[in-house]
Design a protein around this motif. Sequence first.
Motif, PDB file in Angstrom:
ATOM      1  N   ASN A 211       1.321   4.218  -2.881  1.00  0.00           N
ATOM      2  CA  ASN A 211       1.208   5.654  -2.614  1.00  0.00           C
ATOM      3  C   ASN A 211       2.392   6.417  -3.174  1.00  0.00           C
ATOM      4  O   ASN A 211       2.242   7.492  -3.744  1.00  0.00           O
ATOM      5  CB  ASN A 211       1.139   5.914  -1.108  1.00  0.00           C
TER       6      ASN A 211
ATOM      7  N   LYS B 150       3.035  12.918   5.110  1.00  0.00           N
ATOM      8  CA  LYS B 150       4.216  13.673   4.689  1.00  0.00           C
ATOM      9  C   LYS B 150       4.358  14.941   5.513  1.00  0.00           C
ATOM     10  O   LYS B 150       5.440  15.331   5.902  1.00  0.00           O
ATOM     11  CB  LYS B 150       4.102  14.044   3.206  1.00  0.00           C
TER      12      LYS B 150
ATOM     13  N   ILE C   1       5.365   3.845  15.897  1.00  0.00           N
ATOM     14  CA  ILE C   1       5.767   3.389  14.560  1.00  0.00           C
ATOM     15  C   ILE C   1       4.566   2.783  13.830  1.00  0.00           C
ATOM     16  O   ILE C   1       4.379   2.990  12.641  1.00  0.00           O
ATOM     17  CB  ILE C   1       6.948   2.396  14.656  1.00  0.00           C
ATOM     18  N   MET C   2       3.733   2.068  14.598  1.00  0.00           N
ATOM     19  CA  MET C   2       2.512   1.510  14.003  1.00  0.00           C
ATOM     20  C   MET C   2       1.667   2.624  13.382  1.00  0.00           C
ATOM     21  O   MET C   2       1.250   2.542  12.228  1.00  0.00           O
ATOM     22  CB  MET C   2       1.663   0.813  15.075  1.00  0.00           C
TER      23      MET C   2
ATOM     24  N   LYS D 296       1.183   6.328   6.646  1.00  0.00           N
ATOM     25  CA  LYS D 296       1.887   6.279   5.363  1.00  0.00           C
ATOM     26  C   LYS D 296       1.123   5.445   4.345  1.00  0.00           C
ATOM     27  O   LYS D 296       1.157   5.714   3.160  1.00  0.00           O
ATOM     28  CB  LYS D 296       3.275   5.688   5.551  1.00  0.00           C
ATOM     29  N   ALA D 297       0.433   4.418   4.835  1.00  0.00           N
ATOM     30  CA  ALA D 297      -0.269   3.537   3.911  1.00  0.00           C
ATOM     31  C   ALA D 297      -1.620   4.102   3.494  1.00  0.00           C
ATOM     32  O   ALA D 297      -2.051   3.905   2.374  1.00  0.00           O
ATOM     33  CB  ALA D 297      -0.446   2.156   4.534  1.00  0.00           C
ATOM     34  N   TYR D 298      -2.296   4.810   4.392  1.00  0.00           N
ATOM     35  CA  TYR D 298      -3.668   5.196   4.067  1.00  0.00           C
ATOM     36  C   TYR D 298      -3.915   6.689   3.910  1.00  0.00           C
ATOM     37  O   TYR D 298      -4.838   7.078   3.206  1.00  0.00           O
ATOM     38  CB  TYR D 298      -4.634   4.586   5.087  1.00  0.00           C
TER      39      TYR D 298
ATOM     40  N   LEU E 278       6.636   1.317  19.886  1.00  0.00           N
ATOM     41  CA  LEU E 278       5.913   0.331  19.079  1.00  0.00           C
ATOM     42  C   LEU E 278       4.654   0.958  18.486  1.00  0.00           C
ATOM     43  O   LEU E 278       4.429   0.915  17.274  1.00  0.00           O
ATOM     44  CB  LEU E 278       5.531  -0.867  19.956  1.00  0.00           C
TER      45      LEU E 278
ATOM     46  N   VAL F 299      10.983  -0.207  29.295  1.00  0.00           N
ATOM     47  CA  VAL F 299       9.850  -0.991  28.811  1.00  0.00           C
ATOM     48  C   VAL F 299       8.756  -0.047  28.298  1.00  0.00           C
ATOM     49  O   VAL F 299       8.182  -0.251  27.229  1.00  0.00           O
ATOM     50  CB  VAL F 299       9.317  -1.914  29.915  1.00  0.00           C
TER      51      VAL F 299
ATOM     52  N   TYR G  11      -1.433   9.258   2.832  1.00  0.00           N
ATOM     53  CA  TYR G  11      -0.045   9.551   2.519  1.00  0.00           C
ATOM     54  C   TYR G  11       0.277  11.047   2.579  1.00  0.00           C
ATOM     55  O   TYR G  11       1.290  11.446   3.127  1.00  0.00           O
ATOM     56  CB  TYR G  11       0.286   8.995   1.132  1.00  0.00           C
TER      57      TYR G  11
ATOM     58  N   ALA H 253       9.718   1.298  24.986  1.00  0.00           N
ATOM     59  CA  ALA H 253       9.588   0.305  23.920  1.00  0.00           C
ATOM     60  C   ALA H 253       8.134   0.197  23.468  1.00  0.00           C
ATOM     61  O   ALA H 253       7.835   0.166  22.277  1.00  0.00           O
ATOM     62  CB  ALA H 253      10.108  -1.048  24.392  1.00  0.00           C
ATOM     63  N   ILE H 254       7.222   0.163  24.449  1.00  0.00           N
ATOM     64  CA  ILE H 254       5.801   0.040  24.107  1.00  0.00           C
ATOM     65  C   ILE H 254       5.326   1.288  23.349  1.00  0.00           C
ATOM     66  O   ILE H 254       4.635   1.189  22.328  1.00  0.00           O
ATOM     67  CB  ILE H 254       4.949  -0.160  25.383  1.00  0.00           C
TER      68      ILE H 254
ATOM     69  N   GLN I  47       0.833  -1.210   0.000  1.00  0.00           N
ATOM     70  CA  GLN I  47       0.000   0.000   0.000  1.00  0.00           C
ATOM     71  C   GLN I  47       0.867   1.259   0.000  1.00  0.00           C
ATOM     72  O   GLN I  47       0.598   2.217  -0.724  1.00  0.00           O
ATOM     73  CB  GLN I  47      -0.910  -0.045   1.240  1.00  0.00           C
ATOM     74  N   GLN I  48       1.930   1.231   0.810  1.00  0.00           N
ATOM     75  CA  GLN I  48       2.812   2.395   0.879  1.00  0.00           C
ATOM     76  C   GLN I  48       3.538   2.612  -0.443  1.00  0.00           C
ATOM     77  O   GLN I  48       3.674   3.744  -0.908  1.00  0.00           O
ATOM     78  CB  GLN I  48       3.838   2.212   2.003  1.00  0.00           C
TER      79      GLN I  48
ATOM     80  N   GLN J  14       3.280   4.047  10.279  1.00  0.00           N
ATOM     81  CA  GLN J  14       3.172   3.152   9.119  1.00  0.00           C
ATOM     82  C   GLN J  14       1.763   3.177   8.529  1.00  0.00           C
ATOM     83  O   GLN J  14       1.580   3.196   7.314  1.00  0.00           O
ATOM     84  CB  GLN J  14       3.510   1.709   9.537  1.00  0.00           C
ATOM     85  N   ILE J  15       0.779   3.182   9.420  1.00  0.00           N
ATOM     86  CA  ILE J  15      -0.607   3.173   8.942  1.00  0.00           C
ATOM     87  C   ILE J  15      -0.931   4.486   8.221  1.00  0.00           C
ATOM     88  O   ILE J  15      -1.566   4.486   7.166  1.00  0.00           O
ATOM     89  CB  ILE J  15      -1.583   2.907  10.112  1.00  0.00           C
TER      90      ILE J  15
END
Lengths: 241, 222
Positions: free
Chosen positions: A37, B115, B100-101, B107-109, B97, B90, B111, B93-94, A33-34, B104-105
């Motif tokens: 885009n 940016k 970044i999730m 960036k995918a949906y 996590l 800890v 965009y 780290a959480i 998907q990325q 990423q999401i």
Amino acid sequence: MRQSNTYIILYSAAITVVCGGLLAFAAVSLKPQQDANIAMEQKKNILASVITLKEGDDINEIYNKQVKAFVIDAQGNVVEGMTPEKVIVAAEYKKTPKERLLPVYEFRNDSGKVEYAVMPVYGYGLWNNIWGFIAVKSDFNTVQGVKFQHAGETPGLGARIESEEIQERFKGKSIFENGSLVSINIQKGEGNDYSGNPHKVDGMSGATLTAKGVNNMLKDYLACYENYLKKNVGSTKQASL
Amino acid sequence: MSTEAVAEVIKEKKAEPLFSKKNRKLISNPLDIDNPVTVQILGVCSALAVTTQMKPAFVMSLGLTIVTACSNVAISALRNTIPSRIRIIVQLAIVSLWVIMVDQILKAYVYDVSKQLSVFVGLIITNCIVMGRLEAYAMANKPWPSFLDGMGNGLGYGMILMVLAFVRELFGAGSLFGFKVFASLGIPYQGNGLLLLPAGACILLGVIIWVQRTINGYRESH
């Protein structure tokens, strides 16, 4: 028990594995998907450097219909078997100019005549990489438009290369002067009128170093494309490729 | 205490309704008298940076709310197993996590928004609100109240961001969510450049804090 070294080491290892696993899963599953885009963005930028896109235009359709993309080498010859999608401009930038593979996107009208040629450019700004496209008209000399992007230029100063206002200033400038490559230079200082000079562009106040980066980038890449451009200068090139 | 008694206590606690008065306070307090931005003065840097337009401010609020709520739940669920000597790591780290999730999401949906926000989404991890809630609340409370606490604080932050972005975009650029308000009403409007600068946002935030404290009578205790 909860304070023992073994427990702490095992605990942090487990956290690392779990978090790492989740992140890897997310990265891999979202990658297609990325990438789509990014490819879309690329097509949009190529088209935006030559025509004005309207809201709701089908980018893919216009692109597939009008853009003919191929790869050339520094001598201006077409490299067979390569498609621009396979060329990573950032990686090519690290090679010496003579070895670079250079994608060209020719924008053609309905009868197949080349109207504009769009060439990717890549370079280094003040803080990080800058890249974009420069489009020339069918005389392969006059600039139709440019599209710049950056990774880390100062907001409000160097980052302005991304703005419409700055990119507008390149329109109508020319690359060659009496058959030799001159490129286009952003000047120091802002608010001067360079409309009479075909190679000078008004500067960005406070962003002289980014402007220098843009100048170097254009010079560097236009030199790579020089042979290709010269072959076509003044010609009314028909679709032959 | 016998095991029976312990079981009884747990049962009694479970019987507490999901939106009891106490739990509703977890959501409503951060919106007003315990607002993370205007009262605790946390997360100000991002509040000044992303509020020039409504859209990035909205996505940032959403991102932070998700990160705070999810990390609160995760840390709260793990709270009895986390060794206290490495608890901050800890938590980090959480949080990273989730950050970044979210990144990423986006960036995918979405965009184009990602940016604009890229740097700031990454910086959610250093946003004091997130770590503050983990340390102050999730480490000592159950997952559900922690979730509400995270939501509440995210919404409290988001509310201030939206107010800031509304004023800044409307009077700075004459638009809302990119829609030219003044131009469509036929009113000629010259945008106020100060509002688009971080300094303008700082002044505006000061005004918001002043108004809020006048209304609810909040005073710093010495």
